[in-house]
Design a protein around this motif. Sequence first.
Motif, short mmCIF file in Angstrom:
data_model
loop_
_atom_site.label_atom_id
_atom_site.label_comp_id
_atom_site.label_asym_id
_atom_site.label_seq_id
_atom_site.Cartn_x
_atom_site.Cartn_y
_atom_site.Cartn_z
N PHE A 90 -3.21 -93.40 -55.27
CA PHE A 90 -2.33 -92.39 -54.15
C PHE A 90 -3.72 -91.92 -53.97
O PHE A 90 -4.34 -91.11 -54.94
CB PHE A 90 -1.50 -91.38 -54.80
N VAL A 91 -3.89 -90.87 -52.67
CA VAL A 91 -5.52 -90.49 -52.68
C VAL A 91 -4.86 -89.21 -51.77
O VAL A 91 -3.99 -88.87 -51.28
CB VAL A 91 -6.19 -91.27 -51.92
N THR A 92 -5.60 -88.28 -51.72
CA THR A 92 -5.87 -87.00 -50.58
C THR A 92 -6.91 -86.41 -50.79
O THR A 92 -7.86 -87.38 -51.38
CB THR A 92 -5.36 -85.65 -51.32
N GLU A 99 -9.84 -86.84 -56.41
CA GLU A 99 -8.80 -87.20 -55.19
C GLU A 99 -8.27 -88.22 -54.96
O GLU A 99 -7.51 -88.72 -54.28
CB GLU A 99 -9.78 -86.51 -53.49
N THR A 100 -8.46 -88.55 -56.67
CA THR A 100 -7.42 -90.17 -55.86
C THR A 100 -6.80 -89.98 -57.54
O THR A 100 -7.33 -90.03 -59.22
CB THR A 100 -8.19 -91.41 -56.24
N ILE A 101 -5.24 -90.60 -57.79
CA ILE A 101 -4.85 -90.70 -58.44
C ILE A 101 -4.47 -92.56 -58.50
O ILE A 101 -4.48 -93.47 -57.80
CB ILE A 101 -3.64 -90.19 -58.51
N TYR A 172 -1.01 -86.00 -51.99
CA TYR A 172 -1.01 -87.57 -52.36
C TYR A 172 -0.09 -88.49 -51.55
O TYR A 172 0.91 -87.94 -52.06
CB TYR A 172 -1.55 -87.94 -53.51
N THR A 173 -1.02 -89.18 -50.88
CA THR A 173 0.03 -90.61 -50.74
C THR A 173 -0.15 -91.99 -50.73
O THR A 173 -1.68 -91.71 -51.14
CB THR A 173 -0.54 -90.21 -48.79
#
Length: 181
Positions: A90-92, A99-101, A172-173
Amino acid sequence: MRRKLLAGLAGVAAVVALAGPAAADTTGNTIVTLTVDAAGGLSITVPATSNIGHGVEGSTISGQLGPVTVLDQRGSLTPNWSASVVSTDFVTGAGTAGETIPAINVLYWSGPATATAGGGTFTPGQPTSAQQVIINVPRTAMAHTGGTGNNFASWNPTLVVNVPEGTVEGVYTGTVTHSVF
């Protein structure tokens, strides 16, 4: 000439007399075939989007994705199938480290089937939250074995995202992909 004609007719009559009447059958069998076509194939439908909530760094965000349905219209003698699930990171923003999960932080549990039809056995991959699994690699979400003909199953899975410390604020997407085979 008349004699020749009479002689010819006498010859034809002799041949007809020797042949005798044909025996007639009283029954007859016809082998008939037909084809039953499959009404369709094997398909899966999933929600186009899902917002599972919000939280802060170091917290856990979880929510249901919405209904996932496998429809098996193959009309098979052995309509076995397995549905799998996998997640991306998941990033933004630019997707930097903060900015990353990572997908390793994304867990899933299918829950029980919410609806089924058709014969056979429907088996959830993770019937309760105690069986939730990390989905950075494909995992079984639901499976069907046995029975004959068409069938379907629906379930409403839960996604659990552990937000790492140091994760920056943002929307986050990621993509959760369900597949059936």
